[in-house]
Design an enzyme around this catalytic site. Structure first.
Site, mmCIF file in Angstrom:
data_model
loop_
_atom_site.group_PDB
_atom_site.id
_atom_site.type_symbol
_atom_site.label_atom_id
_atom_site.label_comp_id
_atom_site.label_asym_id
_atom_site.label_seq_id
_atom_site.Cartn_x
_atom_site.Cartn_y
_atom_site.Cartn_z
ATOM 1 N N THR A 1 1.721 -4.852 4.356
ATOM 2 C CA THR A 1 1.677 -5.450 5.819
ATOM 3 C C THR A 1 1.068 -6.716 5.579
ATOM 4 O O THR A 1 1.347 -7.508 6.695
ATOM 5 C CB THR A 1 0.599 -4.313 6.451
ATOM 6 N N ASP A 2 0.273 -7.139 4.655
ATOM 7 C CA ASP A 2 -0.389 -8.296 4.736
ATOM 8 C C ASP A 2 0.673 -9.574 5.165
ATOM 9 O O ASP A 2 0.261 -10.354 5.920
ATOM 10 C CB ASP A 2 -1.002 -8.905 3.321
ATOM 11 N N ASP B 1 1.785 -6.426 -4.469
ATOM 12 C CA ASP B 1 0.863 -6.605 -3.352
ATOM 13 C C ASP B 1 1.512 -7.474 -2.548
ATOM 14 O O ASP B 1 1.928 -8.661 -3.214
ATOM 15 C CB ASP B 1 -0.483 -6.728 -3.635
ATOM 16 N N SER B 2 1.701 -7.463 -1.100
ATOM 17 C CA SER B 2 2.569 -8.602 -0.507
ATOM 18 C C SER B 2 1.855 -9.791 -0.580
ATOM 19 O O SER B 2 2.407 -10.889 -0.047
ATOM 20 C CB SER B 2 2.829 -8.028 0.799
ATOM 21 N N LYS C 1 0.050 -9.181 12.271
ATOM 22 C CA LYS C 1 -0.756 -8.098 11.736
ATOM 23 C C LYS C 1 -1.929 -8.309 12.638
ATOM 24 O O LYS C 1 -2.523 -9.518 12.482
ATOM 25 C CB LYS C 1 -0.873 -8.013 10.434
ATOM 26 N N THR D 1 0.834 -1.146 0.103
ATOM 27 C CA THR D 1 0.106 0.072 0.043
ATOM 28 C C THR D 1 0.926 1.130 -0.016
ATOM 29 O O THR D 1 0.597 2.165 -0.584
ATOM 30 C CB THR D 1 -0.907 0.175 1.265
ATOM 31 N N TYR E 1 -1.922 -31.004 29.705
ATOM 32 C CA TYR E 1 -3.194 -31.955 29.463
ATOM 33 C C TYR E 1 -2.890 -33.321 28.695
ATOM 34 O O TYR E 1 -1.995 -33.185 28.088
ATOM 35 C CB TYR E 1 -4.221 -31.154 28.539
#
Ligand code: ASP
Length: 335
Positions: free
Chosen positions: A86-87, A54-55, A157, A12, A277
């Site tokens: 950022t993705d 775009d990532s 993120k 972006t 557990y």
């Protein structure tokens, strides 16, 4: 003047209008000069275009190329800033942290929620802070975002439409860029600057959910070299055969095929403790590797990296337990 390498990969920050329209390289540099003139007062900035994507299009092959590029170029600079969407920023930061060992200078990744050319963009401040951190911050692969510096392989993120998009749930921030910029010392330098850019791509990340049909991941196993399971809470998965959805056969088959299985938690904070557990203990008995407090993305990329350099499930388990770039809090020693 100190020298900073600014490697643009996309996202972006460098986009104009709506995706896929992106600022072209020349336009990007011009916009950078017009919108963030302070950047060029802080350092002698050399801009290089690595990609303009775009990532969501970022892939392991590109991480390896990026690491090799930084390994070649970084010694001639005082630090590097990588601009990135950022993705998948946390994945790329994790990959670079494992591939670039013994960093001589900081490598700071950043991006933005609004493009650089827009009013009220967060790109301006993020870029200025990232350059500041690359000049004065710790010699690690970090993410600088919304006035904070994070260890890259500890981040997630967490927000899509707010400026504070990143958090580091299990590790304190490495820097705060408020009125003053303060930084923690970061990782201790280890050995000479080395490139370890290989990755095994045949891995899978399986998120457990109520209703998961265990025969589906079982069918994937012949195609895999490693598996990360995002389990519930402390590392639990269904193991009750009478309810028809036990993951026990998956673990047994992975063990038979010598495929390492790493378990991390779906919970946001803390990590897995497979001794807590019965279900976790059962998985441990099947040779499953506890991923401690690693994020799922760091565990996945670390497994890709470890598998490329290590043979055999035992060896992989040992390497996965050992922090490579501060991505994991070692369990306290007994006694
Ligand atoms: N889709 C964009 C990317 O990751 C989002 C961003 O950069 O914030 O490239």
């Amino acid at each position: 003047m100190p020298r900073i390498l600014l490697l643009h990969t996309g996202g972006t920050l460098g986009m104009a209008g709506g995706y896929p329209s992106a600022l072209r390289p020349a336009a990007f540099f011009k916009t950078l000069k017009a919108r963030v003139p302070e950047l060029f007062a802080l350092a002698d900035i050399e801009l290089e275009l690595f990609s303009n994507i775009d990532s969501c299009e970022m892939q392991p092959e590109l991480w390896s190329r990026m690491a090799a590029h930084l390994h070649r170029r970084l010694p001639r600079f005082d630090g590097a800033v990588v601009t990135h969407g950022t993705d998948t920023l946390s994945y790329t930061a994790s990959a670079l942290s494992f591939m670039l060992q013994g960093l001589p200078h900081p490598v700071v990744l950043t991006g933005s929620q609004r493009p650089l050319g827009e009013i009220r963009t967060d790109a301006r401040l993020n870029l200025i802070d990232a350059v500041t951190a690359a000049l004065r911050g710790p010699r690690e692969v970090c993410i600088c975002f919304d006035s904070h510096l994070y260890r890259g392989n500890r981040t997630m993120k967490v927000k899509v439409a707010e400026y504070d998009a990143f958090e580091s749930p299990n590790f304190p921030v490495l820097g705060t860029l408020g009125v003053d910029a303060t930084f923690a010392p970061g990782l201790k330098a280890r050995g000479r600057f080395r490139l370890r850019e290989k990755l095994e791509h045949r891995v899978f990340l399986l998120k457990v959910f109520p209703g998961l049909d265990p025969t589906l991941p079982l069918q994937l196993l012949p195609h895999l070299k490693g598996l990360v399971v995002e389990a519930y809470g402390a590392g639990n998965v269904p193991v009750d055969a009478s309810l028809g959805r036990s993951l026990r056969p998956l673990f047994a088959e992975a063990q038979r095929r010598d495929i390492p299985v790493v378990v991390v938690s779906q919970a946001y904070r803390n990590g897995v403790d497979l001794t807590l557990y019965e279900s976790g203990a059962e998985a441990l008995g099947r040779g499953v590797i506890p991923g401690g407090d690693m994020t799922a993305s760091a565990a996945l990329v670390k497994l890709m990296h470890t598998l490329a350099y290590t043979r055999g499930r035992e060896q992989v388990a040992r390497a996965m337990f050992r922090p490579l770039a501060g991505e994991l809090t070692p369990p306290p020693r007994a006694g």
